[in-house]
Scaffold this active site. Sequence first.
Site, PDB file in Angstrom:
ATOM      1  N   HIS A  16       0.810  -1.196   0.243  1.00  0.00           N
ATOM      2  CA  HIS A  16      -0.005   0.161   0.041  1.00  0.00           C
ATOM      3  C   HIS A  16       0.938   0.907  -0.163  1.00  0.00           C
ATOM      4  O   HIS A  16       1.995   1.438   1.078  1.00  0.00           O
ATOM      5  CB  HIS A  16      -1.085  -0.182   1.101  1.00  0.00           C
ATOM      6  CG  HIS A  16      -2.129   0.475   1.365  1.00  0.00           C
ATOM      7  ND1 HIS A  16      -2.630   2.051   2.599  1.00  0.00           N
ATOM      8  CD2 HIS A  16      -3.047   1.702   0.387  1.00  0.00           C
ATOM      9  CE1 HIS A  16      -3.482   2.195   2.379  1.00  0.00           C
ATOM     10  NE2 HIS A  16      -3.524   2.356   1.082  1.00  0.00           N
ATOM     11  N   GLU A  43       0.779  -0.890  -5.053  1.00  0.00           N
ATOM     12  CA  GLU A  43      -0.516   0.161  -4.722  1.00  0.00           C
ATOM     13  C   GLU A  43      -0.186   1.785  -4.414  1.00  0.00           C
ATOM     14  O   GLU A  43       0.893   2.305  -3.640  1.00  0.00           O
ATOM     15  CB  GLU A  43      -2.094   0.539  -4.214  1.00  0.00           C
ATOM     16  CG  GLU A  43      -3.164   1.034  -4.388  1.00  0.00           C
ATOM     17  CD  GLU A  43      -2.889   2.581  -3.210  1.00  0.00           C
ATOM     18  OE1 GLU A  43      -4.231   3.049  -3.472  1.00  0.00           O
ATOM     19  OE2 GLU A  43      -2.118   2.454  -2.417  1.00  0.00           O
ATOM     20  N   ASP A  45      -1.745   6.301  -5.193  1.00  0.00           N
ATOM     21  CA  ASP A  45      -2.568   7.660  -5.146  1.00  0.00           C
ATOM     22  C   ASP A  45      -2.382   8.220  -6.070  1.00  0.00           C
ATOM     23  O   ASP A  45      -0.734   9.132  -6.398  1.00  0.00           O
ATOM     24  CB  ASP A  45      -2.993   8.355  -4.542  1.00  0.00           C
ATOM     25  CG  ASP A  45      -3.098   7.300  -3.249  1.00  0.00           C
ATOM     26  OD1 ASP A  45      -4.471   6.537  -3.026  1.00  0.00           O
ATOM     27  OD2 ASP A  45      -2.740   6.847  -1.704  1.00  0.00           O
ATOM     28  N   HIS A  58      -1.735  11.069  -1.375  1.00  0.00           N
ATOM     29  CA  HIS A  58      -3.111  10.609  -0.950  1.00  0.00           C
ATOM     30  C   HIS A  58      -3.854  11.837  -0.825  1.00  0.00           C
ATOM     31  O   HIS A  58      -5.027  12.202  -1.476  1.00  0.00           O
ATOM     32  CB  HIS A  58      -2.687   9.591  -0.104  1.00  0.00           C
ATOM     33  CG  HIS A  58      -4.165   8.855   0.679  1.00  0.00           C
ATOM     34  ND1 HIS A  58      -4.674  10.331   1.281  1.00  0.00           N
ATOM     35  CD2 HIS A  58      -4.719   7.765   0.439  1.00  0.00           C
ATOM     36  CE1 HIS A  58      -5.787   9.465   1.160  1.00  0.00           C
ATOM     37  NE2 HIS A  58      -5.165   8.527   0.909  1.00  0.00           N
TER      38      HIS A  58
HETATM   39  O1  G3P Z   1      -6.523   1.564  -3.634  1.00  0.00           O
HETATM   40  C1  G3P Z   1      -7.022   1.129  -1.809  1.00  0.00           C
HETATM   41  C2  G3P Z   1      -6.749   2.142  -0.668  1.00  0.00           C
HETATM   42  O2  G3P Z   1      -5.250   2.957  -1.264  1.00  0.00           O
HETATM   43  C3  G3P Z   1      -8.071   2.908  -0.919  1.00  0.00           C
HETATM   44  O3  G3P Z   1      -7.860   3.837   0.274  1.00  0.00           O
HETATM   45  O4  G3P Z   1      -7.711   6.126   1.290  1.00  0.00           O
HETATM   46  O5  G3P Z   1      -5.407   4.539   1.585  1.00  0.00           O
HETATM   47  O6  G3P Z   1      -6.357   5.437  -0.920  1.00  0.00           O
HETATM   48  P1  G3P Z   1      -6.972   5.155   0.850  1.00  0.00           P
HETATM   49 MG    MG Z   2      -5.183   4.521  -2.544  1.00  0.00          MG
END
Ligand code: G3P
Ligand code: MG
Length: 261
Positions: A16, A43, A45, A58
């Site tokens: 993440h 992952e 953002d 993010h």
């Molecule tokens: O993509 C999964 C997760 O990252 C979604 O929540 O707020 O951590 O971007 P967040």
């Molecule tokens: Mg995310």
Amino acid sequence: MNSRAQAWPYPRWIAHRGAGKLAPENTLAAFRVGAQHGFRMFECDAKLSADGVPFLLHDASLGRTSNAAALWAKASGSDVSAVAGEHAWSRLAQLDAGSWHSPGFAGEPLPTLANIARYCLLNGYALNIEIKPTPGTERLTGAVVAQHAARLWQGAEVPPLLSSFAPEALAAAQAAAPHLPRALLLDHLPPDWLDIALQLACVAIVCKHSLWNARTVQQARGAGFKSLSYTVNDTVEAQRLEALGTDGIITDRVDVFSSQL
Ligand code: G3P
Ligand code: MG
């Protein structure tokens, strides 16, 4: 069952924001830490600068994960916008996105999507690009991120998986680059969750982990979707999700799950 999700090229484990909390999120340094722990998929953002450059961040605001407030208040006074998407990339590129985490990461820049694409492609890593629009820019962000992703990954064996909580962003991504796989992100299950994902021709649904149970996994599978979870940091919960037959886990704990990859 439809065949959209049958060829699934992605690893089960996904780091993440690069490496969770072990390094400054959404930086290349974080990806390197995640990779050192054995992760082969990440992952991140992605949003747009004011001049349309996709980059990693993010929050809508620069406050939490950069030195923008301190740097720009000194230069221009305190009325400078904290909204990242209101600044041109040439300004965002000057920021320190590492010191807020710890001194060892001081000077780490915000990466562009192109920077991250190069790192992933050269190392054979897969990427889940979460389209994270500055509020009000959902369609533009979906379209531009998808256009850039299509160009950056052109000819690549494994395409990036585009995901978003914003169906409008996914619809724009679908129109701009229909061949790139999409996933619907959900933090709750509205009555029409499967219909939304079907309309967007998604290959997967990425849910807040607690939403998956035998019934919801079966519903997703029956509609032809892979089932992934965010953000799973607990080993017992990871075991539950594996036992349910889900297909992917996004975790901050690259250290804890390193041994299971
Ligand atoms: O993509 C999964 C997760 O990252 C979604 O929540 O707020 O951590 O971007 P967040
Ligand atoms: Mg995310």
